[in-house]
Design a protein around this motif. Sequence first.
Motif, PDB file in Angstrom:
ATOM      1  N   ASP A 245       0.822  -1.208   0.000  1.00 21.41           N
ATOM      2  CA  ASP A 245       0.000   0.000   0.000  1.00 21.41           C
ATOM      3  C   ASP A 245       0.860   1.262   0.000  1.00 21.41           C
ATOM      4  N   VAL A 246       2.072   1.186   0.528  1.00 20.71           N
ATOM      5  CA  VAL A 246       2.975   2.339   0.502  1.00 20.71           C
ATOM      6  C   VAL A 246       3.355   2.666  -0.943  1.00 20.71           C
ATOM      7  N   LEU A 247       3.547   1.640  -1.742  1.00 20.96           N
ATOM      8  CA  LEU A 247       3.942   1.829  -3.142  1.00 20.96           C
ATOM      9  C   LEU A 247       2.767   2.275  -3.995  1.00 20.96           C
ATOM     10  N   THR A 248       1.565   1.832  -3.664  1.00 25.50           N
ATOM     11  CA  THR A 248       0.394   2.075  -4.513  1.00 25.50           C
ATOM     12  C   THR A 248      -0.547   3.123  -3.934  1.00 25.50           C
ATOM     13  N   ALA A 249      -0.058   3.969  -3.044  1.00 24.78           N
ATOM     14  CA  ALA A 249      -0.931   4.916  -2.349  1.00 24.78           C
ATOM     15  C   ALA A 249      -1.506   5.985  -3.260  1.00 24.78           C
ATOM     16  N   ALA A 250      -0.876   6.271  -4.389  1.00 23.26           N
ATOM     17  CA  ALA A 250      -1.358   7.279  -5.328  1.00 23.26           C
ATOM     18  C   ALA A 250      -1.401   6.678  -6.725  1.00 23.26           C
ATOM     19  N   PRO A 251      -2.305   7.171  -7.593  1.00 23.20           N
ATOM     20  CA  PRO A 251      -2.383   6.632  -8.961  1.00 23.20           C
ATOM     21  C   PRO A 251      -1.058   6.771  -9.702  1.00 23.20           C
TER      22      PRO A 251
ATOM     23  N   PHE B  10       2.947  14.049   1.835  1.00 26.83           N
ATOM     24  CA  PHE B  10       1.786  14.010   2.721  1.00 26.83           C
ATOM     25  C   PHE B  10       0.679  14.980   2.307  1.00 26.83           C
ATOM     26  N   ARG B  11       0.940  15.891   1.385  1.00 28.61           N
ATOM     27  CA  ARG B  11      -0.118  16.784   0.927  1.00 28.61           C
ATOM     28  C   ARG B  11      -1.134  16.056   0.056  1.00 28.61           C
ATOM     29  N   ILE B  12      -0.771  14.899  -0.462  1.00 30.15           N
ATOM     30  CA  ILE B  12      -1.712  14.084  -1.235  1.00 30.15           C
ATOM     31  C   ILE B  12      -2.506  13.238  -0.251  1.00 30.15           C
ATOM     32  N   PRO B  13      -3.834  13.403  -0.176  1.00 26.80           N
ATOM     33  CA  PRO B  13      -4.629  12.746   0.877  1.00 26.80           C
ATOM     34  C   PRO B  13      -4.442  11.237   0.955  1.00 26.80           C
ATOM     35  N   SER B  14      -4.389  10.550  -0.193  1.00 26.44           N
ATOM     36  CA  SER B  14      -4.272   9.094  -0.154  1.00 26.44           C
ATOM     37  C   SER B  14      -2.930   8.660   0.429  1.00 26.44           C
TER      38      SER B  14
ATOM     39  N   VAL C 229      -2.301   6.583   4.082  1.00 28.69           N
ATOM     40  CA  VAL C 229      -1.535   5.345   4.153  1.00 28.69           C
ATOM     41  C   VAL C 229      -0.335   5.485   5.088  1.00 28.69           C
ATOM     42  N   MET C 230       0.413   6.573   4.938  1.00 28.93           N
ATOM     43  CA  MET C 230       1.651   6.712   5.705  1.00 28.93           C
ATOM     44  C   MET C 230       1.391   6.983   7.184  1.00 28.93           C
ATOM     45  N   LEU C 231       0.353   7.753   7.499  1.00 29.54           N
ATOM     46  CA  LEU C 231       0.035   7.957   8.916  1.00 29.54           C
ATOM     47  C   LEU C 231      -0.413   6.644   9.552  1.00 29.54           C
ATOM     48  N   ARG C 232      -1.125   5.836   8.803  1.00 24.78           N
ATOM     49  CA  ARG C 232      -1.504   4.516   9.332  1.00 24.78           C
ATOM     50  C   ARG C 232      -0.263   3.662   9.571  1.00 24.78           C
ATOM     51  N   ARG C 233       0.661   3.668   8.628  1.00 26.69           N
ATOM     52  CA  ARG C 233       1.888   2.890   8.788  1.00 26.69           C
ATOM     53  C   ARG C 233       2.721   3.393   9.961  1.00 26.69           C
ATOM     54  N   LEU C 234       2.679   4.689  10.226  1.00 30.02           N
ATOM     55  CA  LEU C 234       3.436   5.271  11.332  1.00 30.02           C
ATOM     56  C   LEU C 234       2.717   5.173  12.663  1.00 30.02           C
TER      57      LEU C 234
ATOM     58  N   ALA D 244      -5.859   9.887  11.735  1.00 30.16           N
ATOM     59  CA  ALA D 244      -6.034  11.154  11.032  1.00 30.16           C
ATOM     60  C   ALA D 244      -6.361  12.257  12.022  1.00 30.16           C
ATOM     61  N   SER D 245      -5.812  13.417  11.799  1.00 29.89           N
ATOM     62  CA  SER D 245      -6.027  14.545  12.692  1.00 29.89           C
ATOM     63  C   SER D 245      -7.089  15.466  12.130  1.00 29.89           C
ATOM     64  N   PRO D 246      -8.049  15.948  12.955  1.00 22.05           N
ATOM     65  CA  PRO D 246      -9.057  16.856  12.450  1.00 22.05           C
ATOM     66  C   PRO D 246      -8.517  18.247  12.171  1.00 22.05           C
ATOM     67  N   ARG D 247      -7.345  18.573  12.674  1.00 25.30           N
ATOM     68  CA  ARG D 247      -6.779  19.889  12.450  1.00 25.30           C
ATOM     69  C   ARG D 247      -6.227  20.006  11.043  1.00 25.30           C
ATOM     70  N   PRO D 248      -6.097  21.241  10.540  1.00 24.53           N
ATOM     71  CA  PRO D 248      -5.438  21.405   9.231  1.00 24.53           C
ATOM     72  C   PRO D 248      -4.027  20.864   9.323  1.00 24.53           C
ATOM     73  N   PRO D 249      -3.579  20.151   8.299  1.00 24.44           N
ATOM     74  CA  PRO D 249      -2.255  19.522   8.378  1.00 24.44           C
ATOM     75  C   PRO D 249      -1.137  20.544   8.443  1.00 24.44           C
ATOM     76  N   LEU D 250      -0.077  20.174   9.137  1.00 24.57           N
ATOM     77  CA  LEU D 250       1.143  20.951   9.125  1.00 24.57           C
ATOM     78  C   LEU D 250       1.803  20.821   7.769  1.00 24.57           C
ATOM     79  N   PRO D 251       2.809  21.632   7.486  1.00 31.52           N
ATOM     80  CA  PRO D 251       3.573  21.408   6.239  1.00 31.52           C
ATOM     81  C   PRO D 251       4.013  19.958   6.151  1.00 31.52           C
ATOM     82  N   ALA D 252       3.928  19.427   4.944  1.00 33.55           N
ATOM     83  CA  ALA D 252       4.029  17.982   4.742  1.00 33.55           C
ATOM     84  C   ALA D 252       5.281  17.383   5.351  1.00 33.55           C
TER      85      ALA D 252
END
Length: 401
Positions: free
Chosen positions: A95-101, A372-376, A380-385, A389-397
Amino acid sequence: MTPLSPGVATATEQDTPAAPGSLRFRRLWLFSPRADLAILGIPLALTLVAAVASAFLAPGAADNAHRLLGWTAQNLLGNATHVILTFLLFGVHRDVLTAAPNQPRTIFAGALGMLAVGAALFFTFYADRSIHTFAVAVIFNVFGMHHTLSQHRGLWSLHGLRGGQAGLPAPSPLERKLQQLYVPLLLSILLVRIFFVAESAAPNAPAYLDVGQGVVLPWQTLPLLIAVWLGYFLLLFRSVLRSGTASGPKVLYLLGMATATGLALVAPSWGYVMLPGMHGLEYYVLSARMLEPREGDSPRLSQKLIWPAMVVSMLPLFALGVVHGFLLDGPMRGSLGIGGGAQAHPLLRALTSLGFACVLAHYFADAFIFRFRIPSIRQVMLRRLGFSASPRPPLPAPSAQ
């Protein structure tokens, strides 16, 4: 402890007012207290002990101390050996490799291209160092330093996310701006220092990395660079500490960043040992965390086999490092300390060229999987880490490169 009576309102840890500058550590470590402190403490302790010892040794022994510590940072602490872990992660968690089209095609094509171009570049460099000395120095000290600083920024962002999940105040707008400025500013300062400022106050002293660039700025330029570095970090710590309770682990990590980059400015020979050491250890713990199985995963690698699999995958690069340790002549300089020991050995020259090409391929792959600016990808990466998901606006990627 007497249980609280129903209906009695009590102040929680998050609701209790705190004076600016207070620190909280509970539930805020990024990995664990031991891992977070080891990332900072081990490279700093080794660097300081070796630097102090070398001050009392004869010049030849001092060079040997620096060379041994540089080798340790590259191999045992993992700056050069960790690069294969990115590709191990692809094999364990698809899933890390295929997280984006189209990401698998892009990563494989780009990584193979970097592997081919890098191998050819370094093979010809070892055949005739006068051809590519400048290009090789630029590649591994521009790309390598950008890679290291980007990982700092990524872990800084993850510390902010951890604090948000624990109820701490969101980073201030000033901290966010300083975070965005960190990589371009520190990269510029450090590159000017090693390429364009005299190494010492001695007459006609060359730059720390002399690649034939000619006349360099006088050593007296260094205080100006240090003033910019100091102003940046004073402003950063003021913004972090003045908004109430701050994350203790994040403040410690920012102190580690400041120490490593400051040491690279003042004493590059030792700073370029601490910085790679931190980078390698960070990637070890990041990789171990991301390789862990999560709920719903198909069993590819059990928890007990994560570290053994990491070690086995890094053994070829470590063995190459051992061979170079016996051939290296003089102190190591720069991000990877490329020496001339492979020059007279065609097979070793080929293997070394392939090893450095793997480093470049790893740079390319990491640049895509940590967008990390790409939602998909973020999901995936936050799950792996191990983050939700945080409800706050994301920090710089975050960019754990």
